[in-house]
Write an enzyme that holds these catalytic residues in place. Structure first.
Site, PDB file in Angstrom:
ATOM      1  N   HIS A  74      11.050  -6.270  -1.304  1.00 45.81           N
ATOM      2  CA  HIS A  74      10.004  -6.557  -2.296  1.00 45.81           C
ATOM      3  C   HIS A  74       8.895  -5.501  -2.238  1.00 45.81           C
ATOM      4  O   HIS A  74       8.548  -4.898  -3.259  1.00 45.81           O
ATOM      5  CB  HIS A  74       9.440  -7.961  -2.032  1.00 45.81           C
ATOM      6  CG  HIS A  74       8.347  -8.362  -2.966  1.00 45.81           C
ATOM      7  ND1 HIS A  74       8.575  -9.128  -4.085  1.00 45.81           N
ATOM      8  CD2 HIS A  74       7.024  -8.101  -2.960  1.00 45.81           C
ATOM      9  CE1 HIS A  74       7.432  -9.302  -4.727  1.00 45.81           C
ATOM     10  NE2 HIS A  74       6.464  -8.698  -4.059  1.00 45.81           N
ATOM     11  N   GLU A  75       8.357  -5.267  -1.064  1.00 46.00           N
ATOM     12  CA  GLU A  75       7.232  -4.324  -0.957  1.00 46.00           C
ATOM     13  C   GLU A  75       7.685  -2.901  -1.315  1.00 46.00           C
ATOM     14  O   GLU A  75       6.948  -2.150  -1.928  1.00 46.00           O
ATOM     15  CB  GLU A  75       6.592  -4.376   0.430  1.00 46.00           C
ATOM     16  CG  GLU A  75       6.104  -5.756   0.874  1.00 46.00           C
ATOM     17  CD  GLU A  75       5.246  -6.499  -0.145  1.00 46.00           C
ATOM     18  OE1 GLU A  75       4.613  -5.844  -0.993  1.00 46.00           O
ATOM     19  OE2 GLU A  75       5.240  -7.749  -0.109  1.00 46.00           O
ATOM     20  N   ASN A  95       0.846  -1.186   0.000  1.00 44.30           N
ATOM     21  CA  ASN A  95       0.000   0.000   0.000  1.00 44.30           C
ATOM     22  C   ASN A  95       0.890   1.247   0.000  1.00 44.30           C
ATOM     23  O   ASN A  95       1.856   1.315   0.748  1.00 44.30           O
ATOM     24  CB  ASN A  95      -0.943  -0.043   1.200  1.00 44.30           C
ATOM     25  CG  ASN A  95      -1.922  -1.200   1.094  1.00 44.30           C
ATOM     26  OD1 ASN A  95      -2.467  -1.453   0.019  1.00 44.30           O
ATOM     27  ND2 ASN A  95      -2.097  -1.937   2.175  1.00 44.30           N
ATOM     28  N   HIS A 119       7.860  -2.352  -5.014  1.00 45.46           N
ATOM     29  CA  HIS A 119       6.535  -2.112  -5.599  1.00 45.46           C
ATOM     30  C   HIS A 119       6.202  -0.614  -5.687  1.00 45.46           C
ATOM     31  O   HIS A 119       5.340  -0.224  -6.480  1.00 45.46           O
ATOM     32  CB  HIS A 119       5.445  -2.778  -4.770  1.00 45.46           C
ATOM     33  CG  HIS A 119       5.132  -4.192  -5.160  1.00 45.46           C
ATOM     34  ND1 HIS A 119       4.801  -4.548  -6.443  1.00 45.46           N
ATOM     35  CD2 HIS A 119       5.063  -5.333  -4.426  1.00 45.46           C
ATOM     36  CE1 HIS A 119       4.547  -5.851  -6.472  1.00 45.46           C
ATOM     37  NE2 HIS A 119       4.698  -6.358  -5.265  1.00 45.46           N
TER      38      HIS A 119
HETATM   39  N1  BES Z   1       1.052  -7.610  -3.803  1.00 43.78           N
HETATM   40  C1  BES Z   1       1.448  -8.809  -3.169  1.00 43.78           C
HETATM   41  C2  BES Z   1       0.376  -9.412  -2.314  1.00 43.78           C
HETATM   42  C3  BES Z   1      -0.881  -9.801  -3.067  1.00 43.78           C
HETATM   43  C4  BES Z   1      -0.822 -10.462  -4.279  1.00 43.78           C
HETATM   44  C5  BES Z   1      -2.115  -9.509  -2.524  1.00 43.78           C
HETATM   45  C6  BES Z   1      -1.997 -10.799  -4.949  1.00 43.78           C
HETATM   46  C7  BES Z   1      -3.271  -9.847  -3.180  1.00 43.78           C
HETATM   47  C8  BES Z   1      -3.224 -10.498  -4.410  1.00 43.78           C
HETATM   48  C9  BES Z   1       2.701  -8.604  -2.330  1.00 43.78           C
HETATM   49  O1  BES Z   1       3.612  -7.701  -2.856  1.00 43.78           O
HETATM   50  C10 BES Z   1       3.411  -9.925  -2.266  1.00 43.78           C
HETATM   51  O2  BES Z   1       3.834 -10.369  -3.291  1.00 43.78           O
HETATM   52  N2  BES Z   1       3.517 -10.534  -1.091  1.00 43.78           N
HETATM   53  C11 BES Z   1       4.173 -11.810  -0.906  1.00 43.78           C
HETATM   54  C12 BES Z   1       5.543 -11.638  -0.386  1.00 43.78           C
HETATM   55  C13 BES Z   1       6.585 -11.599  -1.437  1.00 43.78           C
HETATM   56  C14 BES Z   1       7.943 -11.361  -0.802  1.00 43.78           C
HETATM   57  C15 BES Z   1       6.632 -12.836  -2.287  1.00 43.78           C
HETATM   58  C16 BES Z   1       3.391 -12.598   0.135  1.00 43.78           C
HETATM   59  O3  BES Z   1       2.427 -12.086   0.664  1.00 43.78           O
HETATM   60  O4  BES Z   1       3.732 -13.710   0.404  1.00 43.78           O
HETATM   61 ZN    ZN Z   2       4.547  -8.362  -4.637  1.00 42.41          ZN
END
Ligand code: BES
Ligand code: ZN
Length: 591
Positions: free
Chosen positions: A284-285, A261, A288
């Protein structure tokens, strides 16, 4: 833009939302938000406007002092209710008054007992992929961007935070009003709100962390290095255009590792290891903020443009901050996971393509494939032209498409105009539109001596020689992951305890490790671990960690029948998104 987002009722030819002004009142007793929202359109509209909504109770619609006609004229389990507003006469602004449902998919309302502190209730949102529509009527497609302002009224003693800039706080009687503004245009899935007993701690000039008071110290220590990260990310991706970068640590039921976010990354509490060891999740975040938030996938079929690019950037920043050895180790582990998941869903499944099939349920195909396959593809592009030229391309890409959304096809057009040689050296069509992976000798597969060390230990184990404690003592967190992931599906029960002991899993207390470990325990028939597994499934909310265990329980003879009752016992601890995903696994298995 000639495309239709299959996950939304939006008709782009009717016009686009430009700005929304929200007045939100948070009611914990009814678990609802009462909202008045004033919409500004990019251009005046004539006739009809379709908006996505999900279980919203619309109370009033008006435009320029007159009532607006409306009806919910289409309904779908996944897409929700189509709100059809009628009778616009060249109007560019209108106001809706409505209430959210206690079952709003984007909102999780927690009792005080479900928080770390135990004394105050908690509310948080999770809009990605298509849940913003359960908070407010909108064009819930990432191809539409809007700015917003919000006034949020919460019971006194609680703090509201949003993925936006806080511009004021006013104490009232029994209530506190928080004001926010988001001056940069965002897609609806990046709208975010949290209300709880939150403390804030400054970390650096642009960085800070929100958490419940009980965990704020641990959080501040764990993420103290965030400022350095932004500086590194800016070198690769260009200036950070969102102002601040804060973190919010959520209660355990948060279903993701992190959610990008804008200005306020939402984070799982499992990220606090006490070792600063889960840095790649923040990297990672943070990445984004550029790949995803600044340059956004136009539909969820183009999800790899968000996640593949972000994983690539994460990898590049990791290389600088943690060294090439660690970055290579991560890549090698990523390839193993990628192949495993592709084999699970079928090497020729269309869900292994980077461009995903048109689907209504954008959450149902969230796998790691767009992440890792996307990152490997971009790495091939980098190899084709060299790092220097590719880095210039990255900056040009960010600058050309900032605050825009684009399809895979628009990206390929840009790639072709900027780096035509990529198309001579890389089979772009195959990577994007064909399932599986190119042949092993047709791309630069990751090489890692740290991974090879683990592979050697795994090969020896298959020959009957177990690793010793000494041998694994200095292993990196990702080497432990790699070892646990690489173990045979089923091993002798006594080996489960042996590995837990030599890898010191209990001392490390890393939910990620336990996720792999418990899945192996289940498959191996280690029944004595069941109470601990139940404890894990009841306290960890991150889907990436718990779904593999649920899958193993369902697929294994002895545990199969335990899963439904266990699920019912832990159900209340979880987010609706997680419950939905678990239900789907159980139902598909006939349980
Ligand atoms: N944007 C994603 C989370 C997400 C993806 C929410 C699809 C809803 C639908 C976030 O950036 C993400 O990828 N999170 C991963 C961690 C990442 C280091 C692989 C997670 O939540 O595991
Ligand atoms: Zn992601």
């Amino acid at each position: 833009m000639e495309f239709k987002d299959p996950a939304s009722y939006t008709d782009l030819s009717q016009g686009k939302i430009k700005h929304i002004g929200f007045r939100i009142s948070v009611d914990f007793s009814t678990r609802t938000l009462q909202i008045e929202a004033t919409y500004q359109m990019k251009e005046p509209i004539q006739g009809s406007l379709f908006l996505d909504s999900f279980k919203l109770e619309l109370l009033k619609a008006h435009v320029n002092g007159r009532e607006l006609a409306w009806e919910f004229d289409a309904r779908d389990d996944i897409l929700g209710d189509r709100l059809h507003l009628k009778g616009f006469e060249d109007d560019s602004t209108f106001t809706l008054t409505f209430r959210t449902s206690p079952e709003a998919r984007a909102l999780q309302w927690l009792n005080a007992s479900q928080t770390a502190g135990g004394n105050y209730p908690f509310l948080f949102s999770q809009c990605q992929a298509i849940h913003a529509r359960s908070i407010f009527p909108c064009q819930d497609t990432p191809s539409v961007r809007f700015t917003y302002s919000a006034e949020v009224e919460v019971p006194q003693g609680l703090v509201a935070a949003m993925a936006a800039e806080q511009v004021g706080v006013e104490e009232g009687t029994g209530q506190t009003l928080f004001r926010f503004r988001m001056p940069q245009p965002i897609p609806s899935y990046l709208f975010a709100l949290v209300v709880g007993n939150l403390d804030f701690r400054e970390l650096g000039p642009r960085t800070g962390v929100y958490a419940e008071p009980q965990i704020i110290d641990a959080a501040a220590w764990e993420f103290a290095e965030n400022e350095t990260k932004i500086i590194e990310a800016e070198k690769l991706l260009g200036p950070y255009l969102w102002g601040r970068y804060d973190l919010l640590i959520l209660p355990p039921s948060f279903p993701y590792g992190g959610m990008e976010n804008p200005r306020l990354t939402f984070l799982t509490p499992t990220a606090i290891l006490g070792t600063r060891g889960q840095t790649s999740l923040i990297t990672h975040e943070l990445a984004h903020a550029w790949t995803g938030n600044l340059v956004t996938n136009a539909t969820w079929q183009d999800f790899w443009l968000n996640e593949g690019w972000t994983t690539y950037a994460e990898q590049r920043i990791t290389e600088v901050l943690e060294g090439k050895e660690v970055a290579d180790l991560r890549s090698a582990f990523a390839e193993k996971q990628l192949i495993e998941i592709m084999q699970q869903i079928g090497m020729d499944s269309p869900y292994t393509c980077l461009k995903l099939p048109a689907e209504r349920d954008a959450d149902s195909f969230t796998t790691i494939i767009p992440y890792f396959k996307g990152a490997f593809f971009l790495q091939e592009c980098e190899y084709a032209v060299g790092r220097e030229r590719f880095d210039a391309f990255i900056q040009a890409y960010m600058a050309s498409f900032q605050f825009q959304s684009l399809t895979t096809e628009a990206f390929l057009d840009f790639l072709k105009s900027e780096l035509p040689e990529v198309f001579e050296k890389v089979n772009v069509h195959k990577w994007i539109y064909e399932p599986g992976l190119p042949a092993a000798d047709a791309w630069h597969r990751p090489q890692s001596h740290l991974y090879d060390e683990v592979q050697q230990a795994l090969d020896n184990y298959e020959q009957g020689i177990k690793p010793t404690q000494e041998q694994v003592q200095g292993w990196h967190r990702v080497q432990i992951f790699s070892f646990l992931q690489g173990l045979p599906h089923k091993i002798p029960v006594e080996d489960c305890s042996y590995f837990e002991q030599i890898l010191e899993l209990d001392k490390r207390n890393d939910a990620g490790h336990y996720s792999f470990f418990y899945a192996t325990c289940v498959a191996s028939g280690y029944q004595a671990a069941l109470p601990r597994i139940e404890q894990f499934l009841g306290t960890v909310g991150r889907m990436l960690y718990i779904l593999p265990i649920v899958r193993a329980m369902i697929e294994t003879e002895w545990s199969r029948d335990f899963m439904r009752p266990l699920f019912e016992r832990v159900r209340d601890r979880h987010h609706q998104i997680t419950i939905h995903a678990m239900e789907r696994l159980l139902r598909n298995a006939g349980l």
